[in-house]
Design an enzyme around this catalytic site. Structure first.
Site, PDB file in Angstrom:
ATOM      1  N   LYS A  70      15.824  -1.028  -0.360  1.00  0.00           N
ATOM      2  CA  LYS A  70      14.498  -1.211   0.211  1.00  0.00           C
ATOM      3  C   LYS A  70      14.394  -0.320   1.437  1.00  0.00           C
ATOM      4  CE  LYS A  70      13.212  -4.827   2.719  1.00  0.00           C
ATOM      5  NZ  LYS A  70      12.742  -6.179   3.101  1.00  0.00           N
ATOM      6  N   ASN A 120       4.713 -22.252  19.234  1.00  0.00           N
ATOM      7  CA  ASN A 120       4.661 -20.803  19.245  1.00  0.00           C
ATOM      8  C   ASN A 120       4.498 -20.336  20.686  1.00  0.00           C
ATOM      9  OD1 ASN A 120       4.455 -18.326  17.470  1.00  0.00           O
ATOM     10  ND2 ASN A 120       2.613 -18.054  18.707  1.00  0.00           N
ATOM     11  N   GLY A 165      19.486 -16.506   8.202  1.00  0.00           N
ATOM     12  CA  GLY A 165      18.923 -15.659   7.163  1.00  0.00           C
ATOM     13  C   GLY A 165      18.670 -14.258   7.692  1.00  0.00           C
TER      14      GLY A 165
END
Length: 320
Positions: A67, A159, A291
């Protein structure tokens, strides 16, 4: 060469297909059937962009490729999302390029699938409250995947820019769940599963914030220097990742490792849990999945899309 443009991806790749592809490739990595190539990621000195390549080879699925793309933080002025990428697949028998696939939506779907796979294997039993740290573009994909593959009854979120929390509220409403904006200490004490998905370069979620049985999917750190979690929180937890070397070099665990608070031996590839070679959560109070995003995830979902597109007559064949 088959070409599947970005505009066709939404009609081809489902969250379920992404989940299955990512789960399978994590298992292949754990069995030694698939491996990732070293990541190239550079600040190019133009438009504040980070550009790079992630690739690998899955012998079980015969997926070979890379990618290419990265992060362009000023893309709003072009009416584009910040993450831009394309996946290129090659024939492992001949080396010829076999496909070019739009990678933007696929990246979002495979990233969300990875955290959902981690929750499947590592979340505490009876997890009902989902905590979201971050409200950027990827957060909606993360929430949808978590809800689709979990049994959550409520979403709470935080956030750094509160005006962006409407994305989380709207996504929760779309999923039929209540949403509440909360402070980080409350999020850490109430959420059973926490997904952090920011571009932070300083710890956001601190050790003192997190109380009780919790699983954290740390999905934002994929570059040297980025950081979402307090190293003291990492040191308290049982640690899992997609690829250990990448986690310790450019992932969330790079900081605790640099401070000698954890060692490589304390980090387990999630695929080991999937294939039954590790107990997973066990009696741990806190589990963390780092991740980092591996090239094999991109190849797995891209290969699945090419098969679907060819079956539906959507892929375009080009001679090169």
């Amino acid at each position: 060469m088959w070409v599947v443009p970005e505009s066709e991806i939404a009609g081809l790749m489902t969250p379920e297909a992404a989940f299955d592809a990512v789960e399978a490739v994590f298992a292949a990595m754990a069995r030694g059937d698939a491996y990732n190539f070293p990541v190239v990621r550079e600040a190019i000195g133009h438009e504040d962009a980070l550009y790079g390549f992630k690739g690998g080879f899955d012998a079980s699925g015969l997926a070979l490729g890379l990618k290419a793309g990265g992060y362009w933080p000023n893309n709003q002025k072009h009416d584009l999302i910040n993450h831009q990428s394309t996946v290129f697949l090659f024939d492992p028998d001949t080396g010829r390029v076999s496909a070019a696939v739009g990678g933007n939506l696929l990246t979002a779907l495979r990233t969300a699938a990875a955290s959902a796979v981690s929750s499947k294997y590592l979340a505490p039993k009876g997890a009902r409250v989902l905590g979201m740290v971050g409200a950027g573009h990827q957060s909606a994909f993360q929430m949808r995947a978590a809800i689709r593959f979990g049994n959550f009854e409520k979403v709470i979120g935080w956030n750094p820019h509160p005006e962006m929390l409407s994305r989380l509220a709207d996504t929760a409403a779309e999923l039929g769940l209540p949403f509440e904006a909360v402070a980080l200490d409350r999020l850490g004490s109430e959420a059973d599963v926490i997904i952090s998905i920011t571009s932070s370069f300083a710890p956001i979620l601190l050790s003192d914030h997190v109380k009780g049985p919790t699983h954290i999917a740390a999905m934002g750190t994929d570059t040297k220097g980025k950081q979402e979690l307090d190293p003291a929180l990492v040191a308290r937890a049982r640690l899992f990742t997609d690829e250990i070397s990448q986690s310790l070099s450019i992932g969330e665990f790079q900081h605790a490792a640099a401070q000698k608070m954890i060692s490589a031996e304390e980090v387990t590839a999630l695929g080991k849990v999937i294939i039954g070679d590790h107990e997973g959560r066990g009696d741990a109070e806190i589990t963390i999945f780092d991740g980092t995003g591996v090239g094999l995830q991109d190849l797995a979902v891209a290969a699945a899309v090419v098969d679907l597109a060819r079956g539906k007559g959507i892929a375009t064949e080009m001679a090169i």
